[in-house]
Enzyme design. Structure first.
Site, short mmCIF file in Angstrom:
data_model
loop_
_atom_site.label_atom_id
_atom_site.label_comp_id
_atom_site.label_asym_id
_atom_site.label_seq_id
_atom_site.Cartn_x
_atom_site.Cartn_y
_atom_site.Cartn_z
CB CYS A 108 -0.98 0.00 1.17
SG CYS A 108 -2.35 1.17 0.98
CG ASP A 141 -5.57 2.20 7.72
OD1 ASP A 141 -4.84 1.43 7.10
OD2 ASP A 141 -5.97 3.30 7.26
O1 LIG Z 1 -3.68 1.14 4.56
C1 LIG Z 1 -3.27 2.26 4.30
C2 LIG Z 1 -4.02 3.22 3.46
O2 LIG Z 1 -5.29 2.74 3.07
P1 LIG Z 1 -6.25 3.65 2.15
O3 LIG Z 1 -5.50 3.96 0.91
O4 LIG Z 1 -7.45 2.80 1.94
O5 LIG Z 1 -6.58 4.91 2.94
C3 LIG Z 1 -2.00 2.76 4.93
O6 LIG Z 1 -1.07 1.73 5.07
C4 LIG Z 1 -2.32 3.31 6.33
O7 LIG Z 1 -3.41 4.20 6.28
C5 LIG Z 1 -1.13 4.05 6.93
O8 LIG Z 1 -0.85 5.21 6.19
P2 LIG Z 1 -0.05 6.44 6.86
O9 LIG Z 1 1.22 5.86 7.37
O10 LIG Z 1 0.16 7.42 5.75
O11 LIG Z 1 -0.91 6.95 7.97
#
Ligand SMILES: O=C(COP(=O)(O)O)[C@H](O)[C@H](O)COP(=O)(O)O
Length: 318
Positions: A131, A200
């Site tokens: 991701c 998340d």
């Molecule tokens: O799973 C996702 C994003 O999912 P989506 O694209 O569905 O929002 C990321 O790994 C976390 O949100 C952490 O991101 P960060 O480290 O930037 O908080």
């Protein structure tokens, strides 16, 4: 603007989070907090009660967008808990100050955890990502800043291909990137020294809730003996799980998985599209936060310390 009318920016941010134009847990938290600041600036409430009611209404609207990233309610909580004053002006100022403080804290936390995560990476390491996580990228970028040569194997992350964003940002940071389809992950784990993901939400038992596919990747990494870490600032700790609540997993639209025309051609089938999954703590080697790194099982101590006051909903109507 009457008491409960929302500033256009709140409506725009709500729509942008729901449509994933604003996405990723940390970015969602910052976006929501900034929308609250705009609401505070633009609310023309004629009494402190009316001002408070309009702030709660804005927070409720933002809260309804996506259910899984706890950074969103944690951000709203942070700001609303600091809303104080006897006049509208004082209240307004307390909110805008809280938002500025919150956003600065987010940036600082990411920088600090980047240093912690970078220390786990050695010169010449190859990191596999899943991701797009700004917390995870902060670790790689800090390692590069320390002068380490890092390469990346980036999973595309179907159905929305957030891996493409990761690939582009790593390339911009000077990291050589190899993009692979999700199902090639196990094969390419042979070439990886670390798996690095974001989160998340993190549950009290150390379970890591992150983009769908993280748990399968973690199981494969364990089988291959490749260490896996989660980079997550403490805004991702989910206070409600302290009292046994589970984290809601967002189910997204079927057309992210298959185009309506193709589906029609196939005929009667069911399509499921969960956006996140839970990696059990036993498959995660470390959770890297701005307070240092933790074995997943011990994250509950930090969670109690930081969120011990519970998961009140200051946006609810009194
Ligand atoms: O799973 C996702 C994003 O999912 P989506 O694209 O569905 O929002 C990321 O790994 C976390 O949100 C952490 O991101 P960060 O480290 O930037 O908080």
């Amino acid at each position: 603007m009457t008491d409960h009318r929302l500033a256009p920016d709140v409506e725009e941010t709500t729509a942008a989070i729901a449509s994933m134009e604003i996405r990723g847990a940390a970015t969602i938290a910052a976006g929501a907090a900034e929308a609250l600041a705009t609401q505070a600036r633009e609310a023309d409430a004629d009494s402190p009660e009316a001002f408070r009611a309009s702030m709660r209404a804005a927070a409720r609207r933002l809260r309804e967008t996506r259910p899984t990233a706890v950074s969103l309610p944690n951000a709203l909580r942070y700001v609303l808990r600091r809303m104080e004053g006897r006049s509208v002006e004082a209240l307004r100022e307390s909110v805008t100050d809280a938002v500025a403080e919150f956003v600065a804290q987010l940036d600082r936390a990411q920088e600090d955890l980047g240093q912690v995560g970078a220390n786990r990476l050695a010169d010449g390491d190859t990191v596999m990502t899943h991701c797009h996580s700004t917390d995870a990228l902060a670790c790689i970028e800090a390692a590069v800043d320390q002068g380490k040569e890092i390469e990346a194997i980036v999973k595309e992350t179907r159905p929305r291909n957030q891996g493409h964003i990761t690939a582009e940002q790593l390339r911009e940071a000077g990291v050589p990137v190899t993009l692979v389809v999700d199902s090639a992950a196990r094969r390419y784990l042979n070439e990886a020294d670390h798996v690095l993901v974001g989160a998340d939400s993190i549950a009290a038992d150390g379970g890591v809730i992150n983009k769908i596919g993280t748990s399968g990747l973690a199981v494969n990494a364990r089988e291959r003996g490749v260490p896996i870490m989660t980079a997550a600032q403490t805004i991702k700790l989910h206070p409600e799980t302290l009292t046994g609540h589970t984290v809601e997993i967002e189910m997204r639209a079927e057309d992210e998985v298959i185009a309506p025309e193709s589906r029609e051609q196939i005929g009667e089938i069911a399509v499921e599209n969960p956006a996140f999954d839970v990696t059990p703590p036993r498959y995660m080697d470390a959770i890297v936060t701005e307070h240092g790194q933790f074995p997943p099982e011990s994250i509950v101590t930090l969670m109690r310390e930081l969120f011990g006051e519970g998961a009140a909903e200051p946006w609810a109507e009194p």
